[in-house]
Design an enzyme around this catalytic site. Structure first.
Site, PDB file in Angstrom:
ATOM      1  N   GLU A  88       0.849  -1.193   0.000  1.00  0.00           N
ATOM      2  CA  GLU A  88       0.000   0.000   0.000  1.00  0.00           C
ATOM      3  C   GLU A  88       0.887   1.247   0.000  1.00  0.00           C
ATOM      4  O   GLU A  88       1.827   1.338   0.787  1.00  0.00           O
ATOM      5  CB  GLU A  88      -0.846  -0.099   1.272  1.00  0.00           C
ATOM      6  CG  GLU A  88      -1.656   1.062   1.654  1.00  0.00           C
ATOM      7  CD  GLU A  88      -2.265   0.812   3.074  1.00  0.00           C
ATOM      8  OE1 GLU A  88      -2.631  -0.343   3.405  1.00  0.00           O
ATOM      9  OE2 GLU A  88      -2.339   1.769   3.840  1.00  0.00           O
ATOM     10  N   HIS A  96      -3.243  -6.002  10.965  1.00  0.00           N
ATOM     11  CA  HIS A  96      -4.076  -7.028  10.339  1.00  0.00           C
ATOM     12  C   HIS A  96      -3.959  -8.390  11.025  1.00  0.00           C
ATOM     13  O   HIS A  96      -3.549  -9.371  10.400  1.00  0.00           O
ATOM     14  CB  HIS A  96      -3.683  -7.197   8.863  1.00  0.00           C
ATOM     15  CG  HIS A  96      -3.844  -5.975   8.032  1.00  0.00           C
ATOM     16  ND1 HIS A  96      -3.258  -5.818   6.787  1.00  0.00           N
ATOM     17  CD2 HIS A  96      -4.553  -4.841   8.233  1.00  0.00           C
ATOM     18  CE1 HIS A  96      -3.587  -4.654   6.281  1.00  0.00           C
ATOM     19  NE2 HIS A  96      -4.370  -4.030   7.144  1.00  0.00           N
ATOM     20  N   ASN A 151      -5.635  -6.212   2.190  1.00  0.00           N
ATOM     21  CA  ASN A 151      -6.228  -5.725   3.431  1.00  0.00           C
ATOM     22  C   ASN A 151      -7.452  -6.596   3.750  1.00  0.00           C
ATOM     23  O   ASN A 151      -8.254  -6.889   2.868  1.00  0.00           O
ATOM     24  CB  ASN A 151      -6.624  -4.261   3.274  1.00  0.00           C
ATOM     25  CG  ASN A 151      -5.519  -3.449   2.631  1.00  0.00           C
ATOM     26  OD1 ASN A 151      -5.151  -3.702   1.500  1.00  0.00           O
ATOM     27  ND2 ASN A 151      -4.993  -2.503   3.342  1.00  0.00           N
TER      28      ASN A 151
END
Ligand code: FAE
Length: 538
Positions: free
Chosen positions: A393, A478, A516
């Site tokens: 990202e 995460h 994600n």
């Protein structure tokens, strides 16, 4: 206190659940909505369905249960940020007490700048971002009604079907991609940035510069869908609405713009009249009782004073406390002998989605902009690289000043997994992740970012994650796993050995989603709750 028990009538109302149409509206014959929903769960209450935690798994369970006519209680250990008690005043550069879950000092992911610690002393408070500290890993999680959706960057990414099949081979992927991912995306309000606007907005210069550099080194970038209201963001830029993403708000909550779960799934569930939400209520123990469970709940104030210890009974309990919350709760209950039949696999299979963070120091001609939106829009896709798969990202660093920093959050295919274990000495739960376990993630990210550095003649920043520390390799946004689908549970999340006890959240997913994770967590929860309502409420 009036409760609507899981009556035969409401149970019957769920009998033939299984079609999407049925999921969208209460069925004929569903129990009537209570006239006045009680404020919070009462001590001694008996409830039909109890949901623990209000993140993605919990919100999906709450909506689909209530839509099926089942009175549902949801307990959440964090605050309800949407009741007018206050707004998210903290920004990434100015954390206040609302930023952090019960710490005397903020615990920022990017915690240093130019070698100096940028955390701040703050009063202890039920702030919105928790960092659970284990020996070699701190795990960031949202706390509050809405769970992680309150603090996350809103990136709503569907993994490739091939990878999904790799990690969850027991799940029918055709059904996931034709039904449950689309259902989750629609309910979450996923959208995409207007490409023309992204090209022109000064707030996305960081993304354009990151893309240019990635492309120059031969890597492709992809636009990442998001639940942030992009039209709202355009108005923020035009100065016609209150700024949120363009005012540094994200990891400590967005006052505006973001379609967090309190505005989507949970709002819809509340609108059925069948949902009671109890914020600042933490489930601390769980024992079989009759054909259901006896659940102990600690109620606190937002400054941490315990105001009640409640005991309730529930016919069915849906655990949705997140990968860490659910795993910790179950591992401790098993060790204390409260849930003796849990499978040995409960507590294992945990991964950090291969997260590592790093910054590069751009040259002055590649400024990333003093103004940066907090909402990421682009990712570098190197998942096809068998030598080290990564999806990186292009992250903002919204400080309000030009830093020339290009920041990245890499999601990598890291094979290492850790386990939660009970510690009798502390009555706590440890996580076996070791510092060396993050090395494969660093290696994978370097396959992209070393190449960019070489091409651009740049270096990594060493001052963002410690006084001299290049890689943010000791924390994750995460967490995934701990109660894996198909081993700790059956193929829809029923815990082995304890009927009526379910796992609904990221704990089901084995360690890495390649992207994600919240869209996958939501879609899987949609699949599982449909099957559970269809089979277990007859
Ligand atoms: P989660 O959302 O964590 O919800 C669990 C809830 O349970 C929380 O509200 C807890 O307070 C509550 N709870 C825990 N224990 C108890 C207990 N004992 N009793 C009562 N309540 C309890 O779980 N993911 C993406 O896909 N895209 C992004 O852009 C993204 N950005 C992120 C940025 C940050 C800073 C962070 C921290 C995370 C980000 N994530 C992102 C991850 C995402 O938010 C996370 O995977 C999901 O929120 C996990 O969903 P769960 O339902 O598993």
């Amino acid at each position: 206190m009036p409760q609507t028990p899981l009556t035969r009538r409401s149970v019957l109302a769920t009998g033939a659940i299984g079609s999407a149409a049925i999921m969208l509206a209460p069925r004929a014959g569903a129990s009537a909505a209570p006239a006045a929903a009680p404020a919070v769960i009462a001590n001694g209450a008996h409830v039909g369905a109890l949901v623990v935690g209000s993140g993605y798994g919990g919100a999906v369970a709450a909506l689909r249960l209530t839509q099926a006519g089942i009175s549902t209680h949801l307990v959440e250990m964090g605050r309800d940020w949407g009741t007018g008690n206050g707004t998210f005043t903290a920004t990434t550069s100015a954390p206040d007490k609302r930023s952090t879950w019960f710490r005397t000092r903020s615990d920022q992911p990017v915690n240093h700048f130019m070698g100096a610690d940028i955390n701040r002393d703050i009063p202890m408070y039920a702030g919105v971002l928790a960092s659970d500290r284990f020996a070699a890993m701190r795990v960031y999680q949202g706390r509050g009604v809405g769970g992680g959706s309150l603090v996350n960057g809103g990136m709503a990414v569907t993994p490739t079907k091939a990878y999904f099949e790799e990690i969850l081979p027991s799940v029918n992927s055709a059904a996931m991609y034709s039904t449950y991912f689309p259902r989750a995306s629609a309910a979450l309000g996923v959208g995409s940035i207007d490409p023309a606007w992204m090209e022109s907005s000064p707030w996305y210069k960081f993304a354009r510069v990151g893309r240019k550099q990635a492309n120059r080194s031969g890597f492709s970038t992809t636009v990442v869908p998001n639940v942030y209201d992009w039209n709202y963001m355009k108005q923020e830029q035009a100065g016609t609405v209150t700024k949120s993403a363009l005012a540094g708000q994200v990891i400590y909550g967005n006052d505006n713009g973001k379609r967090s779960l309190d505005k989507t799934y949970l709002a819809q569930a509340k609108a059925t009249g069948r949902l009671v939400v109890s914020p600042l209520h933490e489930v601390t123990s769980l024992v079989p009782f009759g054909s259901g469970y006896k659940v102990t709940i600690r109620q606190i104030t937002d400054t941490g004073t315990v105001v009640a210890i409640k005991t309730v009974t529930a016919d069915k309990v849906f655990l949705a406390a997140g990968s860490v919350g659910t795993s910790k709760l179950l591992v401790r209950q098993r060790a204390l002998g409260n849930l003796p039949n849990l499978a040995a696999e409960v507590g294992s299979g945990w991964g950090n989605n291969g997260n590592v963070m790093v910054g590069r120091a751009n040259h002055m001609w590649d400024a990333t902009g003093a103004n940066q939106s907090t909402i990421p829009a682009l990712g570098i896709n190197n998942w096809g690289d068998a030598g080290g798969r990564s999806f990186i990202e292009v992250a903002p660093i919204p400080t309000g000043i030009e830093t020339y920093i290009q920041l990245y959050l890499a999601i990598t295919a890291n094979p290492n997994r850790a386990a939660f274990t009970y510690d009798t000495a502390t009555d706590g739960v440890n996580l076996s992740w070791q510092p060396s376990h993050s090395q494969p993630s660093i290696n994978a990210a370097k396959r992209v970012l070393d190449k960019i550095n070489k091409k651009e003649g740049t270096i990594y920043r060493t001052d963002l994650f410690g006084s001299v520390k290049t890689w943010g390799d000791d924390f994750t946004y995460h967490p995934l796993g701990g109660c894996l689908l198909g081993t700790a549970t059956d193929n829809v999340g029923r815990l082995h050995g304890h009927p009526g006890l379910y796992v609904m959240d990221g704990a089901l997913i084995p360690g890495c989603t390649s992207v994600n994770p919240f869209l996958t967590i939501t879609a899987l929860a949609e699949r599982n709750i449909e099957a559970i309502i269809g089979a277990d409420f007859v």
